[in-house]
Design a protein around this motif. Sequence first.
Motif, PDB file in Angstrom:
ATOM      1  N   SER A  78      39.652   0.651  79.587  1.00 21.25           N
ATOM      2  CA  SER A  78      39.996  -0.371  80.583  1.00 21.25           C
ATOM      3  C   SER A  78      41.284  -0.036  81.320  1.00 21.25           C
ATOM      4  O   SER A  78      41.937  -0.921  81.874  1.00 21.25           O
ATOM      5  CB  SER A  78      40.133  -1.735  79.894  1.00 21.25           C
ATOM      6  N   ASP A  79      41.657   1.240  81.320  1.00 20.70           N
ATOM      7  CA  ASP A  79      42.882   1.671  81.997  1.00 20.70           C
ATOM      8  C   ASP A  79      42.628   1.753  83.503  1.00 20.70           C
ATOM      9  O   ASP A  79      41.928   2.640  83.983  1.00 20.70           O
ATOM     10  CB  ASP A  79      43.305   3.034  81.448  1.00 20.70           C
ATOM     11  N   LEU A  80      43.229   0.835  84.232  1.00 20.12           N
ATOM     12  CA  LEU A  80      43.019   0.782  85.680  1.00 20.12           C
ATOM     13  C   LEU A  80      43.764   1.887  86.420  1.00 20.12           C
ATOM     14  O   LEU A  80      43.499   2.125  87.597  1.00 20.12           O
ATOM     15  CB  LEU A  80      43.452  -0.591  86.215  1.00 20.12           C
ATOM     16  N   SER A  81      44.711   2.534  85.737  1.00 22.99           N
ATOM     17  CA  SER A  81      45.460   3.631  86.363  1.00 22.99           C
ATOM     18  C   SER A  81      45.051   4.969  85.753  1.00 22.99           C
ATOM     19  O   SER A  81      45.868   5.883  85.630  1.00 22.99           O
ATOM     20  CB  SER A  81      46.964   3.413  86.197  1.00 22.99           C
ATOM     21  N   LEU A  84      45.945  -2.172  73.482  1.00 19.15           N
ATOM     22  CA  LEU A  84      47.284  -1.699  73.116  1.00 19.15           C
ATOM     23  C   LEU A  84      47.794  -2.409  71.876  1.00 19.15           C
ATOM     24  O   LEU A  84      48.345  -1.781  70.958  1.00 19.15           O
ATOM     25  CB  LEU A  84      48.256  -1.927  74.276  1.00 19.15           C
ATOM     26  N   ASN A  85      47.602  -3.724  71.812  1.00 23.25           N
ATOM     27  CA  ASN A  85      48.113  -4.494  70.679  1.00 23.25           C
ATOM     28  C   ASN A  85      47.361  -4.185  69.390  1.00 23.25           C
ATOM     29  O   ASN A  85      47.958  -4.146  68.311  1.00 23.25           O
ATOM     30  CB  ASN A  85      48.038  -5.988  70.997  1.00 23.25           C
ATOM     31  N   PHE A 126      48.368  -3.773  84.615  1.00 25.29           N
ATOM     32  CA  PHE A 126      47.968  -4.715  83.571  1.00 25.29           C
ATOM     33  C   PHE A 126      46.516  -5.150  83.727  1.00 25.29           C
ATOM     34  O   PHE A 126      46.020  -5.391  84.827  1.00 25.29           O
ATOM     35  CB  PHE A 126      48.869  -5.952  83.612  1.00 25.29           C
ATOM     36  N   SER A 127      45.826  -5.221  82.576  1.00 29.33           N
ATOM     37  CA  SER A 127      44.539  -5.905  82.484  1.00 29.33           C
ATOM     38  C   SER A 127      44.460  -6.491  81.075  1.00 29.33           C
ATOM     39  O   SER A 127      45.048  -5.937  80.131  1.00 29.33           O
ATOM     40  CB  SER A 127      43.365  -4.950  82.745  1.00 29.33           C
ATOM     41  N   TYR A 128      43.748  -7.596  80.915  1.00 24.78           N
ATOM     42  CA  TYR A 128      43.719  -8.275  79.621  1.00 24.78           C
ATOM     43  C   TYR A 128      43.097  -7.400  78.536  1.00 24.78           C
ATOM     44  O   TYR A 128      43.586  -7.337  77.400  1.00 24.78           O
ATOM     45  CB  TYR A 128      42.958  -9.594  79.741  1.00 24.78           C
ATOM     46  N   LEU A 129      42.023  -6.696  78.873  1.00 26.35           N
ATOM     47  CA  LEU A 129      41.355  -5.861  77.879  1.00 26.35           C
ATOM     48  C   LEU A 129      42.230  -4.678  77.487  1.00 26.35           C
ATOM     49  O   LEU A 129      42.320  -4.314  76.300  1.00 26.35           O
ATOM     50  CB  LEU A 129      40.016  -5.375  78.437  1.00 26.35           C
TER      51      LEU A 129
END
Length: 366
Positions: free
Chosen positions: A203-206, A345-346, A337-340
């Motif tokens: 889910s990495d937008l970058s 990461l957490n 940032f994205s929620y997923l």
Amino acid sequence: MHPSNNSISSSEPTADSKETEMSTWRGREVGGSIEKEDSSDKSPLLPMLSPSSEPPNPPSRQCGKVSSAIFYAVASLWTVFVMKVVLTSYGFPSSLFLGLCQFILTTIVFSTLGMLGWVGNIVFPTPKLILQVCPLTAIFLMNVVSGLGGTKELSLPMFTVLRRFSIFFTMVLEAWVFGKSVSLSVKAAVGMMLGGAMVAAASDLSFDPQGYAFVLVNDVCTAMYGVAIRYALSNKKINISNNSLVLYNSALSAIALGCFMFFTRYEELEKCRDFALWHDLTFRALFLSAATAGCVLNYAIFLCTQQNSALTTTVVGCLKNVTTSYVGLVLGGDYVFSYLNFAGLNVSIAGSLFYSWVTFVNKQQN
């Protein structure tokens, strides 16, 4: 140094690549000789005391333990952040040139410290010794260069979380080379780290394919370097102190990388020479700090491992990675940032804390 982590010519142009290198030497050679039990804490008035009834460490010794751990944590964090600022925030054109500067300064500093006796005896190089070190140096150089490239191309949270694949690769290599198996709890912790990392990556937008390639090569090199050192030690293939190894790795890497850049990347050297911000005093200070970060981090790891243990160094490194992940959300300005992604990461961070706890418990039991 080199962020290689821990990656740095140091063990972290990355800080992570540098932690692996130092931890393998605990209990073997400190200052060029086999580490012996320190009897300075035992009272001469109580010669019949058993080890279990020894008095606690004096305040001065305890202060040294705490201060060395804090010094390592601060040096490790600063190394990662300052290299990220130089390469990304200021847009310095070459991570290779920064790595070359780290290698040169580490060679100068460790040679000086060795002559002063501050890091133990530095073994004088011989042709046979250089041939023995060269395979390790090749892996070390690839580790530092790939770590610096990953630091430049990826956001700190993604770089840190993807670096955890090095633990998995290390487990695989140790099982193959040494036949070593790990407990179910360790496998569960590593599974959490990798699962969270894969969710974050998906889910990495970058997403940057070059950056991902750099960090995966960095993971493989970190695992190979740690296992290669252990194999060389266990089979008595090489017999020098860790500080001598850091010195020779840095010196040989500086020669190899300098020749490579001069003959194949000369235009990159020209871009570094013509970089528009050399007149900026703040940038100069940050670049100098990034260039010296590798040797400072190596020395900090040496002190922390010598004063405490390899386990303490590992746990402090884990806490450093947690801090890096969260601070990196805003530092550098390249995290999207994205929620997923944030959830992944957490989960990976939780797995890393669980892994440190399991490692600590297993050491205590042993």
